[in-house]
Design an enzyme around this catalytic site. Sequence first.
Site, PDB file in Angstrom:
ATOM      1  N   ASP A 150     -10.415   1.490  -3.475  1.00 53.79           N
ATOM      2  CA  ASP A 150     -11.014   1.398  -2.055  1.00 53.79           C
ATOM      3  C   ASP A 150     -12.394   1.291  -2.394  1.00 53.79           C
ATOM      4  O   ASP A 150     -12.962   0.844  -1.537  1.00 53.79           O
ATOM      5  CB  ASP A 150     -11.294   2.466  -1.162  1.00 53.79           C
TER       6      ASP A 150
ATOM      7  N   ASP B  51       1.363  -1.399  -0.306  1.00 56.52           N
ATOM      8  CA  ASP B  51       0.161   0.331  -0.143  1.00 56.52           C
ATOM      9  C   ASP B  51       0.775   0.723   0.363  1.00 56.52           C
ATOM     10  O   ASP B  51       2.355   1.250   0.430  1.00 56.52           O
ATOM     11  CB  ASP B  51      -0.775  -0.366   1.427  1.00 56.52           C
TER      12      ASP B  51
END
Length: 764
Positions: free
Chosen positions: A555, A485
């Site tokens: 997301d 990430d």
Amino acid sequence: MARNDPRILVHEKNREFHISNGLVSYIIKADDQDHLMQLYYGKAVADREDFGYLVEVQRRTTASCPIEGNASYSLEHLRQEYPEYGTSDYRMPAISIAQPNGSRITNFRYRGYSVLSGKPTLEGLPSTYVDEDNQAATLRIELSDDLLGVTATLSYTVFAGIPVIARSVNIANQGSDAVDIERVMSMNLDLPDDNYEFTQLSGSWARERSIIRSPLHPGIQQIGSLRGSASGHEHNPAIMLSRPSTTEASGEVLGAALVYSGNFDAQVEVDSFAVSRMQMGIADFDFDWHLAPGENFQAPEAVLVYSDEGFNGMSQAFHTLIHRHIVRGPWRDKERPILINNWEATYFNFNEDKLVAIASKAKEAGVELFVLDDGWFGARNGDTAGLGDWTPNTKRLPDGLKGLADRINDMGMMFGLWFEPEMVNKDSDLYRNHPEWVLATPGRSMSHGRNQYVLNFANKDVVDNIFQQMYKVLSGANIAYIKWDMNRYITEAFDNSRGSEHQGEVYHRFILGMYDLNERLLKAFPNLIIEGCASGGGRFDLGMLYYSPQVWASDDTDAVERMSIQYGTSMVYPLSSIGAHVSIVPNHQTNRITTLNTRTNVALFGTFGYELDLAKLSPEEFEEVKQNVAFCKRYREVIHTGSFYRLVSPFESNRHNGGKVAWMVVSQDKRTAIVGDYTMLSHPMSPFSRLYLEGLDPELEYDVDVIGGASSIRGHAFHGDELMNIGMIDSDASTGSSSGEVEDANDLGASHDFDSRLFVLTAR
């Protein structure tokens, strides 16, 4: 040599180069002034000895002319391969170099060429590659500014079987003085007209890669990123030029994408004579590469795709390129494991037993990989601490990662882990020991984002430290997968490990450091799956796919939003690269409630997984999950390796398509196809509708099954030409009985908001 083999045809007498593979042709010429000219790019044409007639020279009243006594030869009105500013061309240049005397005038002239079999790698950068040299041919053309002693080597690679050409440039300082590269485009393409529409993939966090299409107009149309640590959610480093009449299924499209994950520019400039100049490369704002004598600078690679079969044809060429020549390692050709991620199920509220319980239930459903997300390391109880300290939190995991991994492995599941390697919290041992390792400008305050700061990956000592920490973790337990990430962009960019002359290099050196860490990890752990992520889809680019066979698309896991996100993403990127999961409802980004059926039917067209606790589902829902996992395992090879076709766009829904979205994938042998059919909003008394399918074998007969809905065509068989030319009945009313009576409301198929169904076509 077969006609469709990649080949570089060189005509020495006329100094012309014809790059072709039977699908695409790219023709360039060194003229009498040693300038490199662009003659043609498009559908493959037969070779000839002399294409020089394509160099069009005409006297223009306001032109500046570099040849004494010649009022016709002006670079402003010639289509060039690698143009410069200041010697009669007033358009944006491909290169600009600041010299010791302050001048930025350069004069690169043709000096020679070489032809190579295969595809050389680019030092320190991701790039296209081949398994065997016969899969590609490469042309290198050397240009030189003799006054400066600087050379520019342009590279062109054409591949077997796909209409793709890869472009890059290497700048070498062979002179006696240092120079500063201020602009270096990876590709320039001058096109003979401006009758195109410009398509970009733009958006924001949770709304990535919307398809935006607009006509070209005089001046510059440009997208880019100045966010430093990623190409960004806002604009993807890919653009397309298409003829106004081009559709998904027909018409001409030129696509370009950058194999790079940092600051970029992608633009098209239209001059007053309708020439369109397409350029792509590192953003020149705040870029200044100090090049000492004896040094060279390698620009990132750009890839050009040509299609005369519409956007679907362009996309399939990109998909094939990515599968064959970008994604590497054992997972390129292996089916990716179905995973479950604990994040939306637990956030930071977990312990080992809770994680094992989630994994155990997932295993019962057939899931193959359990991924532990944020919160497993350091003093990480929220987003204010712990980043930079990659050691297990023994309060949550008393036996460390090995203890948890062993318990997961003992179930017969793989184990994966979340990292955010480029970031640090002030509340961490790493920051306390090395505050100088953060990107920060001396004497100025630091901006924060998500309570975290960006490590200076331009400093090799920093990258070495993170590699050593990650190596210790990955070698201490059986970890098959990491989710990499990156959750904030760069501010206050300053590299305190280098002098003032190198501060324009910070952003690029940061990306090089990030690439270096990826490369070192994959060399140490060659079977590791790295899934890229940057607050979702902020690093969805060809550069990351060189290291990560799949990237978390967004997301936003809401199924309705994901229809648009995945549809737009597929313009360039294959389904096998698109991370797509079934998540909790109400959805945590939109608060929308959609059925498990629809969430699954969207996520199946990607690398499939779950973001929830399956133990909280009803028995009926859990049984549905088991069936869906089995379906995915049965058809994931088709989904990941087949040809993908977009049928009905969420960006163009209207009364004629009933607010629908549809796409399909067809196996390579054309014997199996899966159609995703989605209703955005249901309308009473909707018009009849049909789906016109693509890519089938017109002579084969296909049995039709329907998954997750009903249809009157279930159990019937149709020839491929029927389904493509007549269309497949898709109307809700078509699901009624033969007598015209509706037996049950549920028999109406896509009969409510956000409903969906899959059609599975199997050749007889």
